[in-house]
Write an enzyme that holds these catalytic residues in place. Structure first.
Site, PDB file in Angstrom:
ATOM      1  N   LYS A  25     -24.044  26.691  55.350  1.00  0.00           N
ATOM      2  CA  LYS A  25     -24.814  27.835  55.849  1.00  0.00           C
ATOM      3  C   LYS A  25     -26.002  27.354  56.690  1.00  0.00           C
ATOM      4  O   LYS A  25     -26.219  27.854  57.788  1.00  0.00           O
ATOM      5  CB  LYS A  25     -25.343  28.660  54.682  1.00  0.00           C
ATOM      6  CG  LYS A  25     -26.437  29.658  55.064  1.00  0.00           C
ATOM      7  CD  LYS A  25     -26.975  30.427  53.901  1.00  0.00           C
ATOM      8  CE  LYS A  25     -28.187  29.808  53.309  1.00  0.00           C
ATOM      9  NZ  LYS A  25     -29.459  29.999  54.050  1.00  0.00           N
ATOM     10  N   ASN A  26     -26.761  26.387  56.166  1.00  0.00           N
ATOM     11  CA  ASN A  26     -27.997  26.008  56.849  1.00  0.00           C
ATOM     12  C   ASN A  26     -27.762  25.200  58.117  1.00  0.00           C
ATOM     13  O   ASN A  26     -28.684  24.969  58.883  1.00  0.00           O
ATOM     14  CB  ASN A  26     -28.922  25.276  55.878  1.00  0.00           C
ATOM     15  CG  ASN A  26     -29.458  26.234  54.823  1.00  0.00           C
ATOM     16  OD1 ASN A  26     -29.325  27.444  54.968  1.00  0.00           O
ATOM     17  ND2 ASN A  26     -30.019  25.706  53.760  1.00  0.00           N
ATOM     18  N   CYS A 120     -40.405  37.065  52.169  1.00  0.00           N
ATOM     19  CA  CYS A 120     -39.355  36.265  51.537  1.00  0.00           C
ATOM     20  C   CYS A 120     -39.714  36.079  50.063  1.00  0.00           C
ATOM     21  O   CYS A 120     -40.863  35.869  49.714  1.00  0.00           O
ATOM     22  CB  CYS A 120     -39.290  34.905  52.243  1.00  0.00           C
ATOM     23  SG  CYS A 120     -38.163  33.799  51.407  1.00  0.00           S
ATOM     24  N   ARG A 125     -43.920  31.675  53.784  1.00  0.00           N
ATOM     25  CA  ARG A 125     -43.092  30.755  54.603  1.00  0.00           C
ATOM     26  C   ARG A 125     -43.518  30.931  56.051  1.00  0.00           C
ATOM     27  O   ARG A 125     -42.904  31.617  56.837  1.00  0.00           O
ATOM     28  CB  ARG A 125     -41.613  31.057  54.398  1.00  0.00           C
ATOM     29  CG  ARG A 125     -41.165  30.753  52.985  1.00  0.00           C
ATOM     30  CD  ARG A 125     -39.730  31.128  52.762  1.00  0.00           C
ATOM     31  NE  ARG A 125     -38.813  30.133  53.324  1.00  0.00           N
ATOM     32  CZ  ARG A 125     -37.491  30.322  53.328  1.00  0.00           C
ATOM     33  NH1 ARG A 125     -36.988  31.460  52.912  1.00  0.00           N
ATOM     34  NH2 ARG A 125     -36.679  29.408  53.823  1.00  0.00           N
ATOM     35  N   ASP A 310     -33.158  23.751  47.230  1.00  0.00           N
ATOM     36  CA  ASP A 310     -32.128  24.793  47.162  1.00  0.00           C
ATOM     37  C   ASP A 310     -31.201  24.615  45.970  1.00  0.00           C
ATOM     38  O   ASP A 310     -30.332  25.442  45.737  1.00  0.00           O
ATOM     39  CB  ASP A 310     -31.294  24.816  48.451  1.00  0.00           C
ATOM     40  CG  ASP A 310     -32.129  25.256  49.624  1.00  0.00           C
ATOM     41  OD1 ASP A 310     -31.685  25.094  50.768  1.00  0.00           O
ATOM     42  OD2 ASP A 310     -33.251  25.740  49.388  1.00  0.00           O
ATOM     43  N   ARG A 402     -24.990  36.113  50.996  1.00  0.00           N
ATOM     44  CA  ARG A 402     -25.591  35.560  52.228  1.00  0.00           C
ATOM     45  C   ARG A 402     -25.134  34.120  52.421  1.00  0.00           C
ATOM     46  O   ARG A 402     -24.999  33.652  53.543  1.00  0.00           O
ATOM     47  CB  ARG A 402     -27.115  35.568  52.117  1.00  0.00           C
ATOM     48  CG  ARG A 402     -27.803  36.865  52.397  1.00  0.00           C
ATOM     49  CD  ARG A 402     -29.282  36.602  52.544  1.00  0.00           C
ATOM     50  NE  ARG A 402     -29.518  35.432  53.355  1.00  0.00           N
ATOM     51  CZ  ARG A 402     -30.431  34.482  53.075  1.00  0.00           C
ATOM     52  NH1 ARG A 402     -31.183  34.598  52.009  1.00  0.00           N
ATOM     53  NH2 ARG A 402     -30.595  33.451  53.864  1.00  0.00           N
TER      54      ARG A 402
HETATM   55  C1  EPZ Z   1     -34.849  25.849  55.275  1.00  0.00           C
HETATM   56  O1  EPZ Z   1     -35.835  26.862  55.255  1.00  0.00           O
HETATM   57  C2  EPZ Z   1     -33.650  26.426  54.556  1.00  0.00           C
HETATM   58  N1  EPZ Z   1     -33.164  27.593  55.275  1.00  0.00           N
HETATM   59  C3  EPZ Z   1     -34.036  26.809  53.136  1.00  0.00           C
HETATM   60  O2  EPZ Z   1     -32.844  27.182  52.493  1.00  0.00           O
HETATM   61  C4  EPZ Z   1     -34.587  25.592  52.423  1.00  0.00           C
HETATM   62  O3  EPZ Z   1     -35.068  26.004  51.158  1.00  0.00           O
HETATM   63  C5  EPZ Z   1     -35.737  24.980  53.230  1.00  0.00           C
HETATM   64  O4  EPZ Z   1     -35.291  24.694  54.564  1.00  0.00           O
HETATM   65  C6  EPZ Z   1     -36.204  23.660  52.624  1.00  0.00           C
HETATM   66  O5  EPZ Z   1     -35.130  22.758  52.588  1.00  0.00           O
HETATM   67  C7  EPZ Z   1     -32.387  27.376  56.350  1.00  0.00           C
HETATM   68  O6  EPZ Z   1     -32.124  26.249  56.718  1.00  0.00           O
HETATM   69  C8  EPZ Z   1     -31.857  28.603  57.032  1.00  0.00           C
HETATM   70  P1  EPZ Z   1     -39.013  24.625  55.794  1.00  0.00           P
HETATM   71  P2  EPZ Z   1     -37.135  26.671  56.194  1.00  0.00           P
HETATM   72  O7  EPZ Z   1     -39.466  25.003  57.159  1.00  0.00           O
HETATM   73  O8  EPZ Z   1     -36.726  25.989  57.428  1.00  0.00           O
HETATM   74  C9  EPZ Z   1     -43.675  24.960  55.054  1.00  0.00           C
HETATM   75  C10 EPZ Z   1     -31.444  28.473  51.197  1.00  0.00           C
HETATM   76  O9  EPZ Z   1     -31.523  28.679  49.975  1.00  0.00           O
HETATM   77  N2  EPZ Z   1     -43.741  25.335  56.475  1.00  0.00           N
HETATM   78  O10 EPZ Z   1     -38.389  23.298  55.590  1.00  0.00           O
HETATM   79  O11 EPZ Z   1     -37.823  27.978  56.302  1.00  0.00           O
HETATM   80  C11 EPZ Z   1     -43.036  26.081  54.243  1.00  0.00           C
HETATM   81  O12 EPZ Z   1     -44.002  26.995  53.824  1.00  0.00           O
HETATM   82  C12 EPZ Z   1     -32.686  28.533  52.019  1.00  0.00           C
HETATM   83  O13 EPZ Z   1     -30.404  28.145  51.812  1.00  0.00           O
HETATM   84  C13 EPZ Z   1     -44.986  25.510  57.074  1.00  0.00           C
HETATM   85  O14 EPZ Z   1     -46.018  25.353  56.436  1.00  0.00           O
HETATM   86  O15 EPZ Z   1     -37.985  25.710  55.273  1.00  0.00           O
HETATM   87  C14 EPZ Z   1     -42.414  25.367  53.081  1.00  0.00           C
HETATM   88  O16 EPZ Z   1     -43.374  25.237  52.049  1.00  0.00           O
HETATM   89  C15 EPZ Z   1     -33.869  29.073  51.243  1.00  0.00           C
HETATM   90  N3  EPZ Z   1     -45.030  25.876  58.381  1.00  0.00           N
HETATM   91  C16 EPZ Z   1     -42.087  23.981  53.637  1.00  0.00           C
HETATM   92  O17 EPZ Z   1     -42.796  23.857  54.874  1.00  0.00           O
HETATM   93  C17 EPZ Z   1     -43.905  26.049  59.135  1.00  0.00           C
HETATM   94  O18 EPZ Z   1     -44.014  26.372  60.344  1.00  0.00           O
HETATM   95  C18 EPZ Z   1     -40.607  23.792  53.921  1.00  0.00           C
HETATM   96  O19 EPZ Z   1     -40.223  24.841  54.779  1.00  0.00           O
HETATM   97  C19 EPZ Z   1     -42.653  25.866  58.505  1.00  0.00           C
HETATM   98  C20 EPZ Z   1     -42.593  25.505  57.179  1.00  0.00           C
END
Ligand code: EPZ
Length: 441
Positions: A25-26, A120, A125, A310, A402
């Site tokens: 998915k991701n 979310c 996020r 995840d 999803r």
């Molecule tokens: C991706 O989300 C995945 N989603 C999430 O999977 C997964 O939990 C996450 O990566 C971490 O591995 C998809 O790939 C579609 P991040 P993403 O940006 O990209 C902070 C699932 O269950 N951050 O790596 O949104 C954020 O707050 C889903 O399949 C900032 O501060 O995650 C978080 O604490 C849920 N500023 C950390 O980084 C930003 O601009 C990791 O977020 C972006 C992120």
């Protein structure tokens, strides 16, 4: 509005047999928008049949792309006719990953208007790092009535150095999407290293892009003006694989999990072996079995190659079945323990303090009516229901659908007693009585 559905599970069955893992998915939620960067049609294979894919394909069609179903898990996508760079709120709000259309549309048109992702259940996020990457590439961003409007100056996107303040999958993906056709060299530092990032880079390179270092914390991209069509198969979903591995262990079963890349499962395998689960590795499969008691364990989730956030809810459900005190530290998401209240309804003894959960494993769970609050929480409740004695009903399963293709069918093929039903509340008592009668047979 679709009729809300629920899963009804009669727990206590040992899972045995084989399960085939679907595309990731991701990875696919980034690869589908990336077809906007191609100057020719693309064929994408191993596409999982999940609702996030349905939404992504709908957005591509709304933008003007020609999306053709070519057979199971295969789509031909021709974006040459796309003229719009606006993703309407109605579509974008349904999927957080719609923010990948920002990087892809910006890379294609030098302009995009995409709705800010909605709230979310995983807590705060932000997308400040995504915006940082676009600005570093020479774009201008502004927020207008909930829509992010991003434009570039007369020179378009220019290669640059981007340093992320935190490791972020989404911003790393979006930076790649925006930079792949920018003028000159872009260097992304402190990049996320997840397998789905490597998959996006591999997909773009198969079209003629010049991306090096994906999977490390430094990614170099030389802008390429023309990207040709390609045929590309999405990698298997490491989290779906981990979910079925945990489900097999939670029921004391013996399951061959097929169509996986064992290297992507290293941290999951390592943790599960610590918990006392036996895992045999093959070229594209792993066999999971349990031949002794589950062992209490302490785990911290980290960005790849650490134990994935995840998989945190799912492994918590498993640790409820291990005797003794286990501890889970959430090292990535802001808050990811909402599912604990639902597990408590099934007899789990879990205390949460901020980003730490302490699990008093009782070795046993009992079925109950519960609700999924997010995708992986729903998976954890499914695992708990499979292992619990009695009947568990899981509502709000749209979260699960999803990211999990045909979970009901895959589990039933492994011997689980599971049914998908409509929600009307009065049916819940009926289900419990009906399955109890089955039990008596
Ligand atoms: C991706 O989300 C995945 N989603 C999430 O999977 C997964 O939990 C996450 O990566 C971490 O591995 C998809 O790939 C579609 P991040 P993403 O940006 O990209 C902070 C699932 O269950 N951050 O790596 O949104 C954020 O707050 C889903 O399949 C900032 O501060 O995650 C978080 O604490 C849920 N500023 C950390 O980084 C930003 O601009 C990791 O977020 C972006 C992120």
């Amino acid at each position: 509005m679709k009729t809300p559905k629920k899963f009804v599970i009669k727990g206590g069955r040992t899972l045995r047999g084989e399960v085939e893992i679907s595309g990731a998915k991701n990875a696919v939620v980034a690869i589908l928008p990336a077809t906007l960067l191609s100057d020719e049609p693309c064929v994408i294979e191993n596409v999982p049949e999940i609702s996030d894919v349905e939404i992504s394909l709908r957005i591509l069609r709304e933008l003007g792309a020609e999306v053709t179903y070519m057979g199971p898990h295969t789509y031909r996508i021709d974006t040459r006719g796309v003229l719009s760079y606006t993703v309407p709120y109605e579509s974008a709000r349904r999927m957080r990953a719609s923010y990948y259309f920002m990087g892809a549309l910006l890379g294609r048109f030098g302009h995009c208007r995409v709705s800010l992702p909605g709230g979310c259940p995983l807590g705060d996020r932000p997308i400040d790092q995504h915006m940082k990457a676009f600005k570093r590439l020479g774009a201008f961003t502004r927020l207008e009535q909930g829509m992010v409007d991003i434009t570039t100056g007369e020179h378009g996107l220019q290669g640059t150095q981007i340093f992320f303040d935190c490791v972020t999958v989404g911003a790393t993906m979006n930076a790649i999407l925006a930079a792949v056709k920018a003028e000159g060299l872009t260097i992304i530092e402190n990049a996320a290293k997840e397998p789905h990032i490597v998959d996006l880079a591999s997909f773009l390179n198969s079209m003629g892009a010049d991306i090096m270092g994906a999977g490390t914390d430094t990614i170099k991209i030389r802008g390429t003006k023309y990207l040709r069509g390609t045929s590309y198969a999405v990698i298997p979903d490491q989290i779906e694989a981990g979910t079925y591995m945990v489900a097999a262990a939670a029921t004391g079963g013996n399951v061959l999990v097929k169509n996986v890349i064992p290297k992507h499962l290293e941290s999951i395998i390592s943790v599960m072996e610590k918990i006392g689960v036996k895992i045999e590795q093959f070229d594209d499969a792993v066999r999971v079995s349990v031949d002794g008691p589950l062992v209490k364990t302490s785990i911290k989730t980290r960005p790849h190659p650490g134990f994935p956030t995840d998989m945190q809810p799912q492994i918590s459900a498993l640790l409820c079945l291990a005797e003794g005190t286990s501890m889970i530290k959430e090292g990535v998401s802001e808050q990811r323990f909402q599912y604990v209240d639902e597990l408590r309804r099934m007899g789990a003894d879990i205390q949460v303090d901020g980003k730490v959960a302490v699990i008093e494993g009782t070795g046993h769970l009992t079925g109950a009516p519960v609700k999924a609050c997010d995708l992986r929480a729903g998976a954890a409740l499914m695992i708990a229901g499979l292992a619990a004695s009695g009947i568990t009903t899981i509502e709000d399963i749209y979260h699960i659908e999803r990211g999990y293709a045909d979970m009901e069918g895959k589990l039933r093929a492994l011997g689980a007693c599971i049914e998908k039903k409509t929600v009307p509340q009065d049916a819940v008592q009926h289900d419990h009585a009906q399955i109890a009668r089955q039990d008596a047979v």
